[in-house]
Design an enzyme around this catalytic site. Structure first.
Site, PDB file in Angstrom:
ATOM      1  N   CYS B  77      -1.431  -7.940  -0.939  1.00 56.13           N
ATOM      2  CA  CYS B  77      -2.606  -8.272  -1.755  1.00 56.13           C
ATOM      3  C   CYS B  77      -2.663  -9.776  -2.041  1.00 56.13           C
ATOM      4  O   CYS B  77      -3.002 -10.550  -1.155  1.00 56.13           O
ATOM      5  CB  CYS B  77      -2.613  -7.430  -3.028  1.00 56.13           C
ATOM      6  SG  CYS B  77      -4.169  -7.474  -3.911  1.00 56.13           S
ATOM      7  N   HIS B 175      -1.151  -1.969  -1.673  1.00 59.37           N
ATOM      8  CA  HIS B 175       0.123  -2.088  -2.402  1.00 59.37           C
ATOM      9  C   HIS B 175       1.090  -0.953  -2.087  1.00 59.37           C
ATOM     10  O   HIS B 175       1.213  -0.007  -2.883  1.00 59.37           O
ATOM     11  CB  HIS B 175      -0.151  -2.072  -3.907  1.00 59.37           C
ATOM     12  CG  HIS B 175      -0.937  -3.244  -4.396  1.00 59.37           C
ATOM     13  ND1 HIS B 175      -0.364  -4.465  -4.632  1.00 59.37           N
ATOM     14  CD2 HIS B 175      -2.250  -3.382  -4.667  1.00 59.37           C
ATOM     15  CE1 HIS B 175      -1.281  -5.313  -5.051  1.00 59.37           C
ATOM     16  NE2 HIS B 175      -2.448  -4.687  -5.081  1.00 59.37           N
ATOM     17  N   GLU B 177       4.087  -0.964  -2.616  1.00 60.92           N
ATOM     18  CA  GLU B 177       5.100  -0.951  -3.689  1.00 60.92           C
ATOM     19  C   GLU B 177       4.668  -0.081  -4.871  1.00 60.92           C
ATOM     20  O   GLU B 177       5.483   0.210  -5.742  1.00 60.92           O
ATOM     21  CB  GLU B 177       5.405  -2.390  -4.140  1.00 60.92           C
ATOM     22  CG  GLU B 177       4.338  -3.076  -4.989  1.00 60.92           C
ATOM     23  CD  GLU B 177       3.183  -3.671  -4.192  1.00 60.92           C
ATOM     24  OE1 GLU B 177       3.039  -3.361  -2.989  1.00 60.92           O
ATOM     25  OE2 GLU B 177       2.408  -4.436  -4.795  1.00 60.92           O
TER      26      GLU B 177
END
Lengths: 295, 193
Positions: B77, B175, B177
């Site tokens: 991002c 994302h 994560e």
């Protein structure tokens, strides 16, 4: 899976992107540009900063949408705006103009003395203030995607933010050592939803991002809150009520990133000019306290 | 193996937790000294202007560029914006990867979304199973165009590019994560082997 918007994941996710950052109160597009240039990760668009809301008195309401829209046009970083506690129509208006986050805020005069906004009904995420774990989990139960301490806004006195952060984080530390059979009674005692109490125990933290707010005025204040264990800071009146807002704003951003490095903290704290005058939170008469608003 | 995660602002802890889940040491990087001995670097999600300004103020641009000569770097991002050679706004850049990125390309936060994407490059990491990657887009950037030897890893159903790789450099608009799916993290670690 089809594309989905307005989910808990994307609402809470934007707050995760704010972590380690500083969200600054601004009242004009010029302020917003100063904040962005200083490295703010978002701005809170307002008609008046909390110190001026205190001085002005009367009923404090959502800002004029025109001011918020001009600030949204001026900067590329996310823009937040405040609605009154329980004023779901102000929240609908803020969602309609496209603000990135709504702060259901005790700084404004509450519109409902019993109920907060049902935040699950909105696609835009909400942040809410709290003084303790029970209050934080009640707000999350209503759909808040981010939590902040209430502190005592507009004072420049960090003591209430410290009190609230220590309360929330200390209660979480105690919760993690409780046996599962204790959780229901504890949920009842603090007035919080049982499932969220349980989730918080297993996570060892709130299930949403947790910032400090209310009275932060210096780089050292910001680093203090970070070392206590919050994920980032809001700075309200502390920047634009100081002598050199651009410099102070940048210093607070750097202090929030390098919060464990006293040498950098010393460096960024030098020559910042006048800090906001401030008022000791302890000197405020009860009827002037903002942090007691919300239920 | 020690992977640095740029910890100036954003969701760096989420990346470190994913790395720890793979028994890889994740090191927070805030200053040039923190770059010693890294086998790779992740630039997390966050506010790209904030990360860019702090990286420039604390002299991290050149050390990261030097690391990129030999080690893998991944931007998620905001990190993807930071890695790009060209972006459609003015801000501090590493300028390492031959891509053009448009920040915040989908609108405001109410337009942030989740979607499942097919990522053929991850197939080998799925224990022989091919299943979609759950991608979370938050005020996300778009990879408007790619040049040189950049390989497109996945697109949205309408064909817009949201993940790409150029040799040891990786970018994702979304994302990984924030999910429990570590395939992109394993794919990234594989770029260094």
């Amino acid at each position: 899976m089809e594309q989905q918007i307005g989910t808990n994941v994307v609402k809470r996710g934007l707050a995760q992107m704010f972590k380690g950052g500083v969200i600054m109160d601004v009242v004009t597009p010029e302020h917003a540009l100063i904040a962005e240039e200083a490295g703010a990760c978002a701005v809170m668009a307002l008609e008046r900063v909390p110190a001026d809301i205190r001085a002005h008195g009367g009923v404090a309401r959502m800002s004029d949408p025109d001011i918020i829209l001009k600030i949204m046009e001026a900067v590329s970083i996310p823009v937040m705006a405040k609605c009154r506690i329980g004023h779901f129509v102000e929240a609908q208006i803020l969602e309609a103009i496209g603000v990135d986050y709504i702060d259901e805020s005790e700084v404004l005069t509450p519109a409902d003395e019993e109920y907060h906004v049902n935040k699950h009904l909105f696609k835009v995420p909400f942040v809410c203030g709290c003084r303790n774990l029970g209050e934080a989990l009640r707000r999350i139960g209503e759909g808040a995607a981010m939590i902040r301490t209430k502190g005592e806004a507009g004072t420049g006195d960090v003591v209430e933010a410290v009190r609230h952060a220590r309360a929330v984080l200390g209660e979480i530390r105690r919760l993690t050592t409780m046996a599962d059979e204790e959780l229901m009674s504890y949920a009842k005692e603090i007035g919080a939803p049982y499932d969220l109490v349980k989730e918080t125990k297993y996570l060892g933290s709130l299930p949403v991002v947790n910032f400090a707010a209310g009275g932060i005025a210096t780089p050292a204040d910001a680093a203090l809150m970070m070392q206590l264990g919050v994920d980032g800071v809001f700075v309200g009146s502390g920047i634009f009520k100081s002598g050199d807002p651009a410099r102070r704003a940048k210093a607070i951003v750097e202090a929030t990133t390098h919060f464990r490095d006293p040498h950098i903290l010393a460096e960024v704290s030098r020559n910042l000019g006048e800090s906001m005058v401030g008022r000791s939170a302890a000197s405020l008469p009860e009827e002037e306290l903002l942090s007691v608003r919300g239920w | 193996m020690k992977i640095g995660v740029l910890a100036l602002q954003g969701d760096f802890i989420e990346h470190i937790r994913m790395l720890e889940g793979l028994d890889v040491q994740g090191a927070e990087v805030r200053l040039p000294d923190d770059m010693e001995g890294l086998d790779g670097l992740i630039i997390p999600g966050g506010e790209s202007t904030t990360i860019g300004k702090l990286a420039a103020s604390y002299h991290l641009i050149d050390p990261i560029r030097r690391l990129a000569a030999t080690k893998p770097i991944w931007g998620t991002c905001a990190g993807a914006i930071f890695l790009a050679k060209t972006i459609q706004v003015r801000q501090a850049l590493l300028g390492l990867m031959d891509i053009t990125v448009k920040p915040n390309a989908f609108g405001r936060q109410v337009d942030s979304f989740e979607i499942n994407l097919d990522v053929p490059a991850l197939k080998i990491l799925g224990n022989g199973q091919s299943y979609p990657f759950h991608a979370i887009f938050i005020r996300a950037p778009l990879i408007v165009s790619v040049n040189g030897d950049v390989e497109v890893l996945t697109t949205l159903p309408d064909g817009r590019i949201v993940a790409a790789r150029q040799r040891n450099l990786l970018v994702t608009s979304f994302h990984p994560e924030l999910t429990g799916d570590d395939r992109f993290h394993r794919y990234f670690l594989g770029l260094g082997r």
